[in-house]
Write an enzyme that holds these catalytic residues in place. Structure first.
Site, PDB file in Angstrom:
ATOM      1  N   LYS A 191    -105.329 -34.512  30.232  1.00 34.55           N
ATOM      2  CA  LYS A 191    -104.862 -33.088  29.500  1.00 34.55           C
ATOM      3  C   LYS A 191    -103.568 -32.467  30.041  1.00 34.55           C
ATOM      4  O   LYS A 191    -103.406 -32.216  30.953  1.00 34.55           O
ATOM      5  CB  LYS A 191    -105.838 -32.084  29.774  1.00 34.55           C
ATOM      6  CG  LYS A 191    -105.419 -30.863  28.735  1.00 34.55           C
ATOM      7  CD  LYS A 191    -106.222 -29.549  29.418  1.00 34.55           C
ATOM      8  CE  LYS A 191    -105.395 -28.565  30.354  1.00 34.55           C
ATOM      9  NZ  LYS A 191    -104.053 -28.241  29.706  1.00 34.55           N
ATOM     10  N   GLU A 266    -103.907 -31.550  44.172  1.00 32.51           N
ATOM     11  CA  GLU A 266    -102.572 -31.153  44.638  1.00 32.51           C
ATOM     12  C   GLU A 266    -102.260 -29.955  44.105  1.00 32.51           C
ATOM     13  O   GLU A 266    -102.202 -29.874  42.883  1.00 32.51           O
ATOM     14  CB  GLU A 266    -101.533 -32.256  43.841  1.00 32.51           C
ATOM     15  CG  GLU A 266    -101.855 -33.801  43.909  1.00 32.51           C
ATOM     16  CD  GLU A 266    -101.479 -34.420  45.402  1.00 32.51           C
ATOM     17  OE1 GLU A 266    -101.059 -33.808  45.967  1.00 32.51           O
ATOM     18  OE2 GLU A 266    -101.917 -35.581  45.572  1.00 32.51           O
ATOM     19  N   CYS A 300     -93.893 -27.848  43.400  1.00 33.59           N
ATOM     20  CA  CYS A 300     -94.970 -27.436  44.126  1.00 33.59           C
ATOM     21  C   CYS A 300     -94.442 -27.676  45.781  1.00 33.59           C
ATOM     22  O   CYS A 300     -94.792 -26.762  46.462  1.00 33.59           O
ATOM     23  CB  CYS A 300     -95.984 -28.303  44.166  1.00 33.59           C
ATOM     24  SG  CYS A 300     -95.473 -30.108  43.832  1.00 33.59           S
ATOM     25  N   GLU A 397     -96.473 -18.069  46.914  1.00 34.75           N
ATOM     26  CA  GLU A 397     -95.531 -19.194  46.127  1.00 34.75           C
ATOM     27  C   GLU A 397     -95.283 -18.320  44.860  1.00 34.75           C
ATOM     28  O   GLU A 397     -95.842 -17.902  43.942  1.00 34.75           O
ATOM     29  CB  GLU A 397     -96.578 -20.232  45.722  1.00 34.75           C
ATOM     30  CG  GLU A 397     -95.812 -21.505  44.829  1.00 34.75           C
ATOM     31  CD  GLU A 397     -96.789 -22.516  44.520  1.00 34.75           C
ATOM     32  OE1 GLU A 397     -97.647 -22.304  44.108  1.00 34.75           O
ATOM     33  OE2 GLU A 397     -96.189 -23.804  44.706  1.00 34.75           O
TER      34      GLU A 397
HETATM   35  P1  NAD Z   1    -102.618 -24.131  36.493  1.00 37.41           P
HETATM   36  O1  NAD Z   1    -103.410 -24.255  37.512  1.00 37.41           O
HETATM   37  O2  NAD Z   1    -102.773 -22.787  35.697  1.00 37.41           O
HETATM   38  O3  NAD Z   1    -102.393 -25.045  35.276  1.00 37.41           O
HETATM   39  C1  NAD Z   1    -102.506 -26.488  35.638  1.00 37.41           C
HETATM   40  C2  NAD Z   1    -103.211 -27.469  34.922  1.00 37.41           C
HETATM   41  O4  NAD Z   1    -104.621 -26.973  35.030  1.00 37.41           O
HETATM   42  C3  NAD Z   1    -102.862 -27.005  33.468  1.00 37.41           C
HETATM   43  O5  NAD Z   1    -102.927 -28.201  32.567  1.00 37.41           O
HETATM   44  C4  NAD Z   1    -103.730 -25.985  32.822  1.00 37.41           C
HETATM   45  O6  NAD Z   1    -104.209 -26.094  31.550  1.00 37.41           O
HETATM   46  C5  NAD Z   1    -105.046 -26.466  33.601  1.00 37.41           C
HETATM   47  N1  NAD Z   1    -105.957 -25.405  33.939  1.00 37.41           N
HETATM   48  C6  NAD Z   1    -105.996 -24.149  34.180  1.00 37.41           C
HETATM   49  N2  NAD Z   1    -107.182 -23.680  34.610  1.00 37.41           N
HETATM   50  C7  NAD Z   1    -108.000 -24.525  34.317  1.00 37.41           C
HETATM   51  C8  NAD Z   1    -109.454 -24.746  34.604  1.00 37.41           C
HETATM   52  N3  NAD Z   1    -110.102 -23.215  34.801  1.00 37.41           N
HETATM   53  N4  NAD Z   1    -110.141 -25.775  34.405  1.00 37.41           N
HETATM   54  C9  NAD Z   1    -109.477 -26.991  34.019  1.00 37.41           C
HETATM   55  N5  NAD Z   1    -108.069 -26.937  33.996  1.00 37.41           N
HETATM   56  C10 NAD Z   1    -107.480 -25.983  33.913  1.00 37.41           C
HETATM   57  O7  NAD Z   1    -101.121 -24.426  36.938  1.00 37.41           O
HETATM   58  P2  NAD Z   1     -99.688 -24.137  36.172  1.00 37.41           P
HETATM   59  O8  NAD Z   1     -99.323 -22.837  36.025  1.00 37.41           O
HETATM   60  O9  NAD Z   1     -99.789 -25.085  34.835  1.00 37.41           O
HETATM   61  O10 NAD Z   1     -98.866 -24.989  37.362  1.00 37.41           O
HETATM   62  C11 NAD Z   1     -98.073 -23.933  38.246  1.00 37.41           C
HETATM   63  C12 NAD Z   1     -98.896 -24.386  39.617  1.00 37.41           C
HETATM   64  O11 NAD Z   1     -99.137 -25.626  39.841  1.00 37.41           O
HETATM   65  C13 NAD Z   1     -98.259 -23.686  40.774  1.00 37.41           C
HETATM   66  O12 NAD Z   1     -98.918 -22.734  41.473  1.00 37.41           O
HETATM   67  C14 NAD Z   1     -97.611 -25.010  41.635  1.00 37.41           C
HETATM   68  O13 NAD Z   1     -97.943 -24.809  42.920  1.00 37.41           O
HETATM   69  C15 NAD Z   1     -98.667 -25.757  41.234  1.00 37.41           C
HETATM   70  N6  NAD Z   1     -98.432 -27.433  41.263  1.00 37.41           N
HETATM   71  C16 NAD Z   1     -98.527 -28.193  42.297  1.00 37.41           C
HETATM   72  C17 NAD Z   1     -98.154 -29.525  42.232  1.00 37.41           C
HETATM   73  C18 NAD Z   1     -98.639 -30.473  43.481  1.00 37.41           C
HETATM   74  O14 NAD Z   1     -98.257 -31.658  43.329  1.00 37.41           O
HETATM   75  N7  NAD Z   1     -99.161 -30.128  44.532  1.00 37.41           N
HETATM   76  C19 NAD Z   1     -97.284 -29.966  41.349  1.00 37.41           C
HETATM   77  C20 NAD Z   1     -97.184 -29.176  40.314  1.00 37.41           C
HETATM   78  C21 NAD Z   1     -97.512 -27.767  40.346  1.00 37.41           C
END
Ligand code: NAD
Ligand code: MN
Length: 819
Positions: A191, A266, A300, A397
């Protein structure tokens, strides 16, 4: 603007990248459907969502909005292909991965433009960084597909994996997820993030073009609440790989608890960027640009906390302000801009909110004098000084181009400040003194450490977090294990759980054939005279207490727990440990942190010494096993022998499980070091009271961890008999702590404890689920058996690298060289 004007003003002229090819590709395909079984399928909902260009706020195209019915269809497709794909020879899978890499390169420019349009990141970065790294990831993993049979014997793919990725590196995160998964023979339902689906859809087209078997890769666009949650809950999905926020990661940990799904997370970060006073400050300034203004700070592992040695702070801040003034924010498709658009208006508002809060909390804010474009979502590079380490902006963050600066005086203070966060994803260290930098690197709790560089990535070098930045690694050999499980586990899953008792008690089970008073049976030839001296004196009571900080400690409860033999007779009492005892034990374990920094030679010596001291009392330990379990003396002897061999195995591994040196495409090396995790809570299996206990304790301490162990609940005396072995083996106090009592209650306390870094649990299915649930608090690593048996006597199941991997986490230290 004419060339002459530009010459006169020495200003940048526009250097736009044409979007026409990408826009016509979008037009020809819209609206985009779901990619299942290599076909474009209409979403069950009949609904489509806009994908927006954040640099303009305008709609680029429409993509399908999947729901749980579509997830069912995609998982079914992936399941039915799995048997065939996982049996496909590694060489054949390697050819497919190679083809994907080539095809990505052939369409590199289209990918780069699409990514810039959909995400708002600059074409300079998508062209030079994202897309080349994507291709590299597929090439690298084509190699692992080729080598899997020879280099990973005894491992099998897990099955259908659900992969959920964020919007900040849309195609790169797709590559990090898909390449290792399919290389190892898994099939995938992925996804993409809601804001950035487009490059994943172009990738789907490539999957079709190269003729990957249908169902190996399925891509579902849509809302998190529809697609994401359904994937996480789907029983046909055997592993979830997630990148995103810590909050969502935590909820996924809770949802999957007890399901037996493998999980890698991650998550977020608040990574330190540490500058010592001997650093080359001009390099540092460019480093900061790459650390926090790269990708609009939506990284991140962004170096979002600038920690500067006090005596150079003013000088560095002045240089940074000058550099910020010259950064250019604007159209992502202009090749001469540094900072593009923030991904969405919601994300922009969140950055604005946190910056306002920083100002309110009394920090000093610095921004360039120029203004950002107003159509689209832009935010200027921002620096905060006068930041208190406990303030919101220093802890939370921000995920935007916002840097917070703090100062330190000494290296020790730098380390304390650097680790003053619940995260642990990355760090960079700037100093011309390589001795200092290499001394600091192991002290920082983070998965990647960059010395005099930052935000470096390569497929060969694993990436992933410590603490609340998540667990699991992507890239490197260590990343492959996230998509594998031991073959014996897969075979065993086919058996019914009734084999459990058989394995647990061994074939020579003999509780029914006349145990003598001390539990030993009389028909064994090799059995020594079993009768105890039966004098007239009453025996001196020997009630083992708990073992905490190298001393026997009375249980806080003041209660004892009775231990019975297999015939139900009382054979002794142990302390009834409680929450307070666990707290004391964890505190003692933390104080033993010097154990990890000692030499591996020394740790090996102590493990050998433990074996030596145990062997002297072999007979006594065997009798104790007989007494508690009713097994035959020969069988018990066998368990003691296996325990001695196990101690030798880990004494041997202590100075041989060493990590590696990677050679990514840079002048320099990456040192991949397996580090101790910290404090590990261990709940032992009931079967094999001695072997089960030592099989878990030994690898953990061999790798430098300190442990709090809950021994077998029904047969704890083999573990408590070890107190004297520990005391006489030069084991430093606090490295091993033992709390007897009710296994599941004590495990719950350990799993909830914020100062416990990992929890291993070998008990019931229900207990396993509760441990995984409780672990979500501080995102501790867990290793549980879901109530399934393990043949502890068998060296394949009972010892080896699986245990060592569970005892360590890999830190990658990047050391570039050359002047
Ligand atoms: P998010 O956690 O809201 O979403 C990430 C993904 O998860 C998206 O595809 C979203 O649609 C999906 N998602 C959201 N809620 C969900 C649920 N309840 N069940 C299943 N899937 C769900 O984060 P974001 O706003 O898209 O990205 C920003 C965040 O991601 C930042 O906080 C950043 O730190 C983190 N990030 C971490 C890394 C890493 O490698 N550690 C890399 C990129 C981003
Ligand atoms: Mn978009």
């Amino acid at each position: 603007m004419s060339v002459m004007d530009i010459f006169e003003t020495m200003d940048y002229g526009p250097a736009p990248e044409a979007a026409s090819t990408a826009l016509s590709w979008l037009k020809a395909h819209q609206p985009f459907n779901l990619f299942i079984n290599n076909q474009w399928v209409k979403p069950t909902s009949g609904q489509y969502l806009d994908s927006i260009n954040p640099a303009t706020g305008k709609v680029l195209t429409q993509v399908a909005s999947a729901n749980s019915a579509d997830v069912d269809t995609a998982v079914a497709a992936a399941s039915s292909t799995f048997a065939q794909w996982s049996a496909t020879p590694g060489h054949v899978r390697a050819r497919y991965l190679y083809a994907l890499a080539r095809q990505i390169q052939k369409h590199a420019r289209l990918f780069a433009v699409l990514e810039a349009l959909d995400n708002g990141k600059s074409i300079r970065e998508t062209r030079d960084l994202d897309i080349p790294l994507v291709a590299r990831h597929f090439y690298y993993h084509a190699g692992w597909a080729q080598l899997m049979a020879s280099e990973l014997p005894g491992y099998e793919p897990v099955g259908v994996v659900g992969q959920i990725i964020p919007w900040n590196f849309p195609l790169l995160m797709l590559a990090w997820k898909i390449a290792p998964a399919i290389a190892m023979g898994n099939t995938v339902v992925l996804k993409p993030a809601r804001y950035t689906p487009l490059t994943a859809l172009k990738f789907a087209e490539i999957v079709q073009e190269i003729g990957l078997p249908p169902g190996v890769i399925n891509i579902l666009t849509g809302e998190a609440s529809q697609v994401g949650e359904a994937l996480v809950r789907h029983p046909g999905v055997k592993k979830i790989a997630f990148t995103g926020s810590t909050d969502v990661g935590r909820s996924i940990r809770r949802t999957t608890a007890g399901s037996g799904k493998k999980l890698s997370l991650e998550l977020g970060g608040k990574s330190p960027f540490i500058v010592f006073d001997d650093a080359d400050l001009d390099s540092v300034v460019e480093g900061v640009v790459d650390a926090i203004w790269f990708n609009q700070g939506q990284v991140c592992c962004a170096g979002s906390r600038l920690l500067v040695q006090e005596n150079i702070a003013d000088r560095l801040h002045a240089k940074l302000l000058a550099r910020m003034e010259r950064l250019r924010v604007g159209d992502p498709l202009d090749k001469a801009i540094d900072i593009g658009a923030i991904v969405s208006s919601a994300q922009l508002q969140e950055i604005q909110r946190l910056v306002a809060q920083g100002i309110e909390e009394g920090a000093q804010v610095w921004q360039p004098s120029w203004a950002c474009p107003t159509d689209g979502y832009f935010f200027p590079p921002t620096l905060f000084t006068n930041v208190s380490p406990a303030s919101t902006i220093a802890q939370v963050e921000i995920f935007g181009p916002v840097l917070v600066a703090m100062t330190f005086r000494t290296p020790t203070e730098a380390v304390e400040l650097a680790n003053n966060t619940r995260y642990g994803l990355a760090a960079s260290i700037w100093s011309e003194n390589i001795n200092l930098a290499l001394d600091i690197a192991p002290k920082i709790k983070a998965g990647s450490v960059w010395i005099n560089c930052t935000n470096m990535f390569d497929a060969s070098s694993g990436f992933g977090g410590y603490r609340e930045s998540g667990f699991g690694r992507e890239g490197g050999k260590e990343g492959l294990y996230e998509y594998l499980r031991p073959a014996w586990e897969v075979e065993q899953a086919a058996f019914s759980t009734s084999t459990f008792t058989e394995i647990a008690t061994g074939e020579e089970h003999s509780s029914s054939n006349g145990a003598s008073e001390n539990g030993a049976t009389h028909e064994e030839n090799d059995e020594p005279d079993a009768s105890f001296p039966s004098g007239t004196l009453p025996a001196i009571d020997r009630t083992p207490k708990l073992f905490i900080a190298g001393k026997q400690a009375r249980p806080d409860s003041g209660y004892s727990r009775s231990v019975f033999d297999s015939a139900g007779r009382l054979i002794g009492e142990v302390g009834e440990g409680n929450r307070k005892d666990i707290r004391n034990a964890v505190e003692a374990a933390h104080k033993a942190s010097g154990w990890a920094s000692g030499t591996t030679h020394n740790r090996a010596q102590i493990l050998y010494y433990m074996a030596e001291n145990l062997s002297v009392r072999e007979d006594e330990f065997a009798r104790r096993i007989v007494q508690q379990t009713g097994r035959s003396y020969a069988d018990a002897r066998n368990e003691v022998q296996a325990t001695l061999s196990r101690l030798f195995s880990y004494a041997a591994w202590t100075d041989k499980y060493e990590g590696s040196v990677h050679r990514p495409p840079l002048r320099g090396v990456v040192l991949a070091l397996p580090e101790a995790i910290g404090v590990i809570g261990i709940a032992c299996p009931d079967e094999y009271p001695l072997l089960g206990f030592i099989s878990l304790l030994a690898p953990a301490i061999a790798m430098g961890n300190a442990v709090v162990v809950v021994p077998s609940q029904v047969a704890p005396l083999s573990a408590t008999d070890c107190y004297q072995v520990f005391e006489t083996s030069d084991l430093p106090s606090g490295v091993v702590n033992i709390v007897t009592g009710e296994r599941d209650a004590l495990s719950q306390v350990l799993a909830e404890h914020d100062d416990v870094d990992a929890m291993w649990y070998f008990g019931t299915a229900d207990g396993s689920q509760r441990v995984e649930l409780a672990s979500a608090g501080n995102m501790k690593r867990t290793w549980v058996n879901y109530g399934r048996p393990r043949a502890w006597l068998d060296t394949q199941q009972g010892e080896g690298q699986e245990f060592l991997r569970a005892s360590t986490q890999v830190k990658n230290i990047w050391v570039p060289y050359g002047e």
